[in-house]
Write a protein that holds these residues in place. Structure first.
Motif, PDB file in Angstrom:
ATOM      1  N   PHE A  69       0.792  -1.227   0.000  1.00  0.00           N
ATOM      2  CA  PHE A  69       0.000   0.000   0.000  1.00  0.00           C
ATOM      3  C   PHE A  69       0.827   1.282   0.000  1.00  0.00           C
ATOM      4  O   PHE A  69       0.357   2.321  -0.395  1.00  0.00           O
ATOM      5  CB  PHE A  69      -0.941   0.025   1.211  1.00  0.00           C
ATOM      6  CG  PHE A  69      -1.894  -1.126   1.236  1.00  0.00           C
ATOM      7  CD1 PHE A  69      -2.997  -1.132   0.399  1.00  0.00           C
ATOM      8  CD2 PHE A  69      -1.669  -2.217   2.061  1.00  0.00           C
ATOM      9  CE1 PHE A  69      -3.872  -2.195   0.398  1.00  0.00           C
ATOM     10  CE2 PHE A  69      -2.547  -3.280   2.074  1.00  0.00           C
ATOM     11  CZ  PHE A  69      -3.649  -3.291   1.237  1.00  0.00           C
ATOM     12  N   ASP A 132     -17.523   3.784   0.818  1.00  0.00           N
ATOM     13  CA  ASP A 132     -17.625   2.516   1.554  1.00  0.00           C
ATOM     14  C   ASP A 132     -16.482   2.360   2.564  1.00  0.00           C
ATOM     15  O   ASP A 132     -15.873   1.294   2.695  1.00  0.00           O
ATOM     16  CB  ASP A 132     -17.630   1.329   0.584  1.00  0.00           C
ATOM     17  CG  ASP A 132     -18.787   1.413  -0.403  1.00  0.00           C
ATOM     18  OD1 ASP A 132     -19.796   2.066  -0.070  1.00  0.00           O
ATOM     19  OD2 ASP A 132     -18.668   0.854  -1.503  1.00  0.00           O
ATOM     20  N   MET A 134     -13.589   3.844   2.475  1.00  0.00           N
ATOM     21  CA  MET A 134     -12.258   4.044   1.897  1.00  0.00           C
ATOM     22  C   MET A 134     -12.076   5.519   1.566  1.00  0.00           C
ATOM     23  O   MET A 134     -12.937   6.106   0.902  1.00  0.00           O
ATOM     24  CB  MET A 134     -12.194   3.223   0.603  1.00  0.00           C
ATOM     25  CG  MET A 134     -11.025   3.566  -0.270  1.00  0.00           C
ATOM     26  SD  MET A 134      -9.632   2.616   0.284  1.00  0.00           S
ATOM     27  CE  MET A 134      -8.541   2.879  -1.087  1.00  0.00           C
ATOM     28  N   ARG A 163      -5.155   4.136  -4.972  1.00  0.00           N
ATOM     29  CA  ARG A 163      -6.045   3.429  -4.041  1.00  0.00           C
ATOM     30  C   ARG A 163      -7.462   3.327  -4.591  1.00  0.00           C
ATOM     31  O   ARG A 163      -8.164   2.354  -4.375  1.00  0.00           O
ATOM     32  CB  ARG A 163      -6.018   4.063  -2.659  1.00  0.00           C
ATOM     33  CG  ARG A 163      -6.279   5.557  -2.664  1.00  0.00           C
ATOM     34  CD  ARG A 163      -6.603   6.048  -1.278  1.00  0.00           C
ATOM     35  NE  ARG A 163      -5.511   5.807  -0.332  1.00  0.00           N
ATOM     36  CZ  ARG A 163      -5.647   5.882   0.979  1.00  0.00           C
ATOM     37  NH1 ARG A 163      -6.836   6.170   1.470  1.00  0.00           N
ATOM     38  NH2 ARG A 163      -4.645   5.685   1.779  1.00  0.00           N
ATOM     39  N   MET A 166      -7.300   0.502  -7.000  1.00  0.00           N
ATOM     40  CA  MET A 166      -7.219  -0.769  -6.269  1.00  0.00           C
ATOM     41  C   MET A 166      -8.590  -1.147  -5.712  1.00  0.00           C
ATOM     42  O   MET A 166      -9.037  -2.282  -5.814  1.00  0.00           O
ATOM     43  CB  MET A 166      -6.224  -0.652  -5.104  1.00  0.00           C
ATOM     44  CG  MET A 166      -4.769  -0.597  -5.538  1.00  0.00           C
ATOM     45  SD  MET A 166      -3.690  -0.072  -4.180  1.00  0.00           S
ATOM     46  CE  MET A 166      -3.601  -1.577  -3.212  1.00  0.00           C
ATOM     47  N   PHE A 167      -9.247  -0.156  -5.150  1.00  0.00           N
ATOM     48  CA  PHE A 167     -10.559  -0.387  -4.552  1.00  0.00           C
ATOM     49  C   PHE A 167     -11.551  -0.870  -5.609  1.00  0.00           C
ATOM     50  O   PHE A 167     -12.280  -1.838  -5.414  1.00  0.00           O
ATOM     51  CB  PHE A 167     -11.052   0.912  -3.915  1.00  0.00           C
ATOM     52  CG  PHE A 167     -12.396   0.804  -3.269  1.00  0.00           C
ATOM     53  CD1 PHE A 167     -12.517   0.328  -1.982  1.00  0.00           C
ATOM     54  CD2 PHE A 167     -13.541   1.181  -3.954  1.00  0.00           C
ATOM     55  CE1 PHE A 167     -13.755   0.224  -1.378  1.00  0.00           C
ATOM     56  CE2 PHE A 167     -14.785   1.082  -3.367  1.00  0.00           C
ATOM     57  CZ  PHE A 167     -14.892   0.598  -2.075  1.00  0.00           C
ATOM     58  N   GLY A 170     -10.754  -4.315  -6.567  1.00  0.00           N
ATOM     59  CA  GLY A 170     -10.552  -5.261  -5.474  1.00  0.00           C
ATOM     60  C   GLY A 170      -9.125  -5.800  -5.464  1.00  0.00           C
ATOM     61  O   GLY A 170      -8.879  -6.941  -5.089  1.00  0.00           O
ATOM     62  N   VAL A 171      -8.178  -4.996  -5.892  1.00  0.00           N
ATOM     63  CA  VAL A 171      -6.772  -5.421  -5.972  1.00  0.00           C
ATOM     64  C   VAL A 171      -6.095  -5.153  -4.626  1.00  0.00           C
ATOM     65  O   VAL A 171      -6.236  -4.070  -4.075  1.00  0.00           O
ATOM     66  CB  VAL A 171      -6.044  -4.647  -7.094  1.00  0.00           C
ATOM     67  CG1 VAL A 171      -4.570  -5.019  -7.139  1.00  0.00           C
ATOM     68  CG2 VAL A 171      -6.709  -4.922  -8.438  1.00  0.00           C
ATOM     69  N   ASP A 172      -5.373  -6.135  -4.102  1.00  0.00           N
ATOM     70  CA  ASP A 172      -4.788  -6.012  -2.772  1.00  0.00           C
ATOM     71  C   ASP A 172      -3.358  -5.512  -2.759  1.00  0.00           C
ATOM     72  O   ASP A 172      -2.787  -5.318  -1.696  1.00  0.00           O
ATOM     73  CB  ASP A 172      -4.833  -7.370  -2.053  1.00  0.00           C
ATOM     74  CG  ASP A 172      -6.222  -7.639  -1.487  1.00  0.00           C
ATOM     75  OD1 ASP A 172      -6.944  -6.658  -1.230  1.00  0.00           O
ATOM     76  OD2 ASP A 172      -6.572  -8.822  -1.334  1.00  0.00           O
TER      77      ASP A 172
ATOM     78  N   ILE B 313     -21.514  -2.213  -0.439  1.00  0.00           N
ATOM     79  CA  ILE B 313     -20.987  -1.423   0.674  1.00  0.00           C
ATOM     80  C   ILE B 313     -20.273  -2.354   1.657  1.00  0.00           C
ATOM     81  O   ILE B 313     -19.186  -2.047   2.153  1.00  0.00           O
ATOM     82  CB  ILE B 313     -22.118  -0.638   1.361  1.00  0.00           C
ATOM     83  CG1 ILE B 313     -22.738   0.335   0.346  1.00  0.00           C
ATOM     84  CG2 ILE B 313     -21.610   0.098   2.584  1.00  0.00           C
ATOM     85  CD1 ILE B 313     -23.961   1.075   0.841  1.00  0.00           C
ATOM     86  N   GLY B 316     -17.045  -3.398   0.005  1.00  0.00           N
ATOM     87  CA  GLY B 316     -16.082  -2.296   0.013  1.00  0.00           C
ATOM     88  C   GLY B 316     -15.446  -2.148   1.380  1.00  0.00           C
ATOM     89  O   GLY B 316     -14.218  -2.069   1.513  1.00  0.00           O
ATOM     90  N   ASN B 317     -16.273  -2.163   2.409  1.00  0.00           N
ATOM     91  CA  ASN B 317     -15.739  -2.019   3.767  1.00  0.00           C
ATOM     92  C   ASN B 317     -14.822  -3.189   4.127  1.00  0.00           C
ATOM     93  O   ASN B 317     -13.813  -3.008   4.803  1.00  0.00           O
ATOM     94  CB  ASN B 317     -16.879  -1.911   4.778  1.00  0.00           C
ATOM     95  CG  ASN B 317     -17.371  -0.479   4.928  1.00  0.00           C
ATOM     96  OD1 ASN B 317     -16.743   0.334   5.582  1.00  0.00           O
ATOM     97  ND2 ASN B 317     -18.475  -0.159   4.276  1.00  0.00           N
ATOM     98  N   TRP B 319     -13.005  -4.846   2.061  1.00  0.00           N
ATOM     99  CA  TRP B 319     -11.743  -4.675   1.334  1.00  0.00           C
ATOM    100  C   TRP B 319     -10.841  -3.675   2.061  1.00  0.00           C
ATOM    101  O   TRP B 319      -9.655  -3.910   2.271  1.00  0.00           O
ATOM    102  CB  TRP B 319     -12.014  -4.202  -0.100  1.00  0.00           C
ATOM    103  CG  TRP B 319     -10.763  -4.142  -0.901  1.00  0.00           C
ATOM    104  CD1 TRP B 319     -10.181  -5.167  -1.590  1.00  0.00           C
ATOM    105  CD2 TRP B 319      -9.908  -3.004  -1.064  1.00  0.00           C
ATOM    106  NE1 TRP B 319      -9.020  -4.744  -2.183  1.00  0.00           N
ATOM    107  CE2 TRP B 319      -8.817  -3.420  -1.864  1.00  0.00           C
ATOM    108  CE3 TRP B 319      -9.942  -1.697  -0.611  1.00  0.00           C
ATOM    109  CZ2 TRP B 319      -7.785  -2.562  -2.232  1.00  0.00           C
ATOM    110  CZ3 TRP B 319      -8.906  -0.843  -0.963  1.00  0.00           C
ATOM    111  CH2 TRP B 319      -7.846  -1.276  -1.766  1.00  0.00           C
ATOM    112  N   VAL B 320     -11.440  -2.542   2.455  1.00  0.00           N
ATOM    113  CA  VAL B 320     -10.648  -1.505   3.128  1.00  0.00           C
ATOM    114  C   VAL B 320     -10.089  -2.053   4.440  1.00  0.00           C
ATOM    115  O   VAL B 320      -8.921  -1.858   4.768  1.00  0.00           O
ATOM    116  CB  VAL B 320     -11.505  -0.259   3.434  1.00  0.00           C
ATOM    117  CG1 VAL B 320     -10.645   0.821   4.051  1.00  0.00           C
ATOM    118  CG2 VAL B 320     -12.165   0.250   2.179  1.00  0.00           C
TER     119      VAL B 320
END
Lengths: 283, 691
Positions: A69, A132, A134, A163, A166-167, A170-172, B313, B316-317, B319-320
């Motif tokens: 990150f 969400d 982020m 970011r 990525m979000f 869904g990439v980590d 949602i 998303g949460n 993932w974060v």
């Protein structure tokens, strides 16, 4: 979502909004704010709209390309609008649709986050925008730049595009982002991350940088005396970056830090003042 | 009475400013309505992130008519000798052109008779009054931070978008921040209408709710709690409570919707403290735990939406959070791997304070204080060594990644890492707790050693700062030294530690040889102040506090039981009467204090004094013993038997102390002194004022 598609979508969106799609500045900056198209153009009464990508160097954030990150250099997508339009929140939310977010399916919140850049004598009031949970954008109504109270007020919108990308995918791991269909972010940047981490943490010549800081500062002030605030600002930026390298290198003690920040700030404020005075004289 | 409804629509107000904004607006408008002489039913204010609403079900529609006196020049100078108006009166008449000469009267004022007229003032329509009251009230609102926008003419908390203002169903016409008032409001973004017409209070509430906005904080709270409970039950879990977070979240959402998310169970290896903090600080999310109190791999996040039909949602949460938990796990793993003693050596590079050196130097000072304290308390060898160890390791976690990330976990991380490295529990627990208490009613360290490390740490900080002149003044206390001193006072009092303040200060001052001579004096005064402050904060009477600390503020641990006993006794009438006489007793010998010799009971002549002395002699031993053992209430019970004889002594048939015969007089005063000194060990009764 490909990294470059995100950039292109944002550029297109803001171009439609009649922003000057300017380009990154060609001197190291720590944030899109430091590009003169924000820092200087936020000053004075003339309306201004600009959008651009800014490679932002934060030497202390380098992780040798090993952290999924954190990176020493990331890209900001920066928008500056002067004066701030009253419907700017709506326009901003529309910009998210430009790259495929359906706002009605997400939780988008504006949470208080007041921005301050001590080295630039700048501060503003605003939010971080959360998608969400982020943080995707820093949204700021500038109140002061270069120590000068602003009127009219500019609004600055800074998207953290890695970011965000990525979000969306869904990439980590940042280095796994697809820059194009074929090329990853890691292929483009990973070696750079390693080498610049190595450089800033281990190799940067401390004495040289201390000396460079003094020289850049001296040059900036002498340019100001010659009524050349724009080149002077370049040297203020060089001071700022040199300080960041020294800091990452562990060469700035707790007590020295405020003094360095103060020196850059003094320079930035002097530039802003001279720049504004010249513009006033022209008008 | 007619209904009034107002709503200002703005961009998201910072959560921390919302409650105050609503109550300030309510107060301002109420005050202005009162000033205007209008009767009204109580105003109600509600606030959600993008709006502040205010309404009253009834305000008098018309301001009552009234008359008011207008005063002109004094009669003496109002007329020329011929009776015609003087220039002064003419000037006055010009100021009020609608005034007729035959309305003029004479009115007596304090400064003499003046020309005056009674004027009729027709009341204004309430709607017109509100049209000026509302913009004035809005301009007068004070926010912790204001901003400007657009052309920058107006400063307000955030840019203003709409003004709904109705009185008796009609728009109250006014402008504020460039916006014209109207009869429209708005719903939640994307899901509600962006504008709808409102007819009145009930209609407003209904439509707001229909359009997705709960304007009532309490309703939002209830809905969040209910949804959280339901989610927790669905996985057989319990919510890890966090009231402060819940309150904050209530003001971050307009349409609360709780999302239950999951994370990989492998993250549960990360200590509970770290997970909870990471979820709270980064994601404003709640943790769930099972019936044994073990964290579960679930979390609750609160969104501001009507629902999450596609689960985006939640995803998303999750993932974060995954990114955050990876960070936390990375830090925890990295910290565990680090060589603990090497980490401690690194404290040499971390500045505590410029003139006081690094944190390494600080812990070395703490180790020395640990020896002194252990000695004073007579700790057993093993305990003394554990105390030294805890001080030795107290600050090492400042060099850990986790504390760098979550400063509020300092101490706790140290405790966890020490436990991981196999330190004895007494040591790791003491390190874990040693930043406590963080406030005057905050949690205390669990163990004796935890309290002692906390005391030693704070003592070092306090004495160190004072020794280099960093003494708090007024509101300036950048090193939070008042809080540090209050922490020490609480530890001494609540743990009842038999440590003399002076001895502690001497031991600490010895570590700062550069301290100026007056430092100790400053510190004693500072501690006295903090002790008083804490006692008063606990609700003890000002004078009783003074009476107790005047006797002895050195043994802070004894101040609490002494004042508790005193406060209890002062509830009783006969003890209050005794106190009055004890004051007289002390005052009676003051004038010849220096000339008093040894008291000789054989020199007593009068019956009341003999009776008093004999009563005193009976209880004296028990009294002294009670004081010595800290049984202050018992000591005062013993004292109470003196109430009657003292009363007789000072009563009408009592003893006249100031007789001419010097020998008798001085002997009497010597007796009073002896008794006074004895009872005065509990409190200086002369400082007690009866209410």
């Amino acid at each position: 979502m490909k990294f470059q598609d995100l950039i292109l979508s944002l550029q297109n969106f803001w171009a439609q909004y009649d922003c000057v799609i300017s380009q990154p500045y060609d001197i190291e900056t720590g944030a899109g704010t430091m590009n003169p198209h924000t820092f200087l153009m936020a000053l004075g009464p003339e309306p201004w709209k600009a959008a651009y990508v800014e490679p932002s160097r934060r030497p202390a954030d380098g992780r040798y390309g090993e952290n999924p990150f954190r990176v020493h250099k990331h890209y900001q997508f920066q928008v500056l609008l002067k004066p701030s339009p009253l419907d700017i929140q709506d326009i901003y939310l529309k910009s998210l649709e430009s790259f495929g977010i359906k706002p009605e399916e997400h939780d988008i919140r504006f949470e208080e986050d007041n921005w301050e850049a001590p080295t630039l004598g700048a501060w503003g009031v605003g939010w971080q925008v959360l998608l969400d949970g982020m943080e995707i954008t820093q949204f700021t109504y500038f109140q002061q730049v270069g120590g000068i109270d602003l009127s009219p007020i500019s609004v600055e919108i800074t998207y953290g595009i890695e970011r965000l990308c990525m979000f969306l995918g869904g990439v980590d791991n940042i280095f796994d982002l697809n820059w194009t269909k074929e090329v990853t972010y890691g292929q483009v940047r990973k070696m750079e991350e390693y080498q610049f981490s190595k450089y800033c943490f281990e190799h940067a010549d401390i004495e040289l940088h201390q000396h460079l800081f003094d020289l850049y500062e001296k040059e900036a002030f002498s340019l100001l005396e010659s009524d050349l605030p724009l080149p002077a600002y370049d040297y203020a930026l060089k001071c700022s970056h040199t300080f960041n390298v020294l800091d990452a290198r562990g060469a700035v003690s707790v007590t020295q830090r405020p003094a360095y920040i103060q020196r850059v700030r003094k320079l930035a404020c002097a530039v802003a003042e001279k720049y504004l005075a010249q513009k006033g004289a022209q008008a | 009475m007619k209904p009034f409804l107002f709503e200002i629509g703005v961009e998201e107000i910072p959560a921390r400013m919302m409650a105050k904004a609503a109550s300030d607006l309510k107060q301002a408008v109420s005050a202005k309505l009162e000033d205007a002489g209008l009767l009204f039913e109580t105003l109600e204010a509600q606030v959600a992130p993008r709006q502040i609403a205010l309404w009253s079900h009834g305000i008098q529609p018309q301001q009552p008519d009234r008359t008011e006196w207008i005063l002109g020049p004094p009669v003496k100078i109002a007329y020329k000798p011929d009776g015609s108006p003087s220039p002064a009166l003419e000037g006055f008449m010009r100021k009020f052109p609608d005034l007729d000469r035959n309305q003029l009267q004479t009115k007596s004022e304090a400064k003499g008779d003046v020309v005056a007229a009674e004027r009729f003032i027709a009341g204004s329509a309430t709607r017109d009054l509100l049209a000026s009251i509302l913009p004035e009230a809005l301009s007068g609102l004070h926010f912790a931070k204001n901003m400007r926008w657009g052309q920058g003419e107006i400063a307000f908390v955030r840019p203003v978008h709409s003004l709904l203002a109705l009185f008796d169903g009609q728009v109250i016409p006014f402008q504020f921040a460039g916006i014209q008032s109207s009869n429209t409001s708005f719903g939640i973004r994307f899901h509600g209408k962006s504008s709808f017409v409102v007819s009145g209070i009930e209609d407003y509430q209904t439509q707001k709710a229909q359009n997705g906005i709960l304007i009532n904080h309490a309703e939002r709270r209830t809905r969040i709690q209910a949804q959280m409970q339901a989610h927790a039950q669905s996985v057989n879990g319990q919510i890890v409570p966090d009231e402060a977070l819940l309150d904050q979240i209530c003001d971050l959402v307009e349409s609360p919707y709780v999302v239950l998310g999951a994370f990989d169970a492998m993250f549960l290896e990360v200590p509970r403290e770290v997970l909870i903090t990471s979820l709270r600080e980064h994601q404003k999310s709640f943790c769930l735990q099972d019936e044994k109190g073990q964290l579960m791999p679930y979390f609750l996040a609160v969104a501001s939406v009507p629902g999450d039909p596609k689960g985006l949602i939640r995803k998303g949460n999750e993932w974060v959070l995954r990114a955050r938990l990876w960070d936390a796990k990375f830090f925890w793993d990295a910290d565990k791997k680090k060589d603990w003693s090497a980490l401690r050596e690194k404290l040499a590079q971390l500045m505590f304070q410029r003139e006081l050196g690094s944190y390494l130097v600080k812990v070395e000072r703490m180790e020395r204080l640990a020896e002194v304290v252990a000695n004073h308390l007579g700790l057993a060898e093993a305990q003394a060594s554990a105390l030294w160890q805890a001080c030795h390791h107290a600050k090492t976690d400042l060099m850990s990644e986790l504390v760098f990330e979550f400063t509020e976990l300092q101490g706790q991380i140290g405790g966890l890492l020490l436990k991981h490295h196999g330190a004895e529990p007494a040591v790791s627990e003491a390190v874990y707790d040693h930043y406590l208490p963080v406030s005057n009613d905050g949690e205390m360290p669990r163990t004796l050693l935890g309290n002692l490390v906390s005391l030693i740490d704070k003592l070092d900080t306090l004495v160190g700062c004072f020794s280099v002149g960093l003494i708090p003044t007024g509101t300036k206390d950048p090193f939070a030294l008042r809080r540090a001193a209050q922490g020490i006072v609480r530890i001494l009092m609540e743990r009842g530690l038999p440590l003399g303040l002076e001895a502690l200060l001497d031991a600490a001052l010895a570590l700062f040889p550069q301290a100026p001579a007056e430092t100790k004096h400053h510190l004693l005064a500072f501690f006295l102040d903090r002790t008083r402050f804490l006692l008063k904060q606990q609700g003890f009477d000002h004078f009783q506090v003074e009476a107790v600390v005047a006797v002895d503020a050195n043994r802070i641990d004894q101040c609490l039981p002494r004042i508790q006993a005193l406060a209890q006794q002062m509830e009783k009438d006969h003890f209050r009467a005794l106190v009055l006489n004890l004051k007289r007793m002390k005052n009676a010998f003051q004038d010849e204090q220096d000339q008093l010799g040894e008291f000789d009971p054989a020199g007593l002549t009068e019956a009341p004094e003999k009776a008093l002395w004999s009563r005193f002699s009976e209880v004296r031993q028990r009294l002294e013993a009670a004081i010595k053992s800290g049984a202050y209430s018992k000591a005062m019970d013993e004292m109470a038997v003196l109430a009657d004889p003292v009363e007789s002594y000072f009563g009408k048939e009592g003893v006249f102390v100031n007789v001419d015969d010097a020998a008798i007089r001085l002997n009497r005063k010597a007796m009073l002194r002896e008794m006074s000194n004895c009872v005065g060990q509990v409190a200086d009764f002369t400082l007690i004022e009866s209410k």
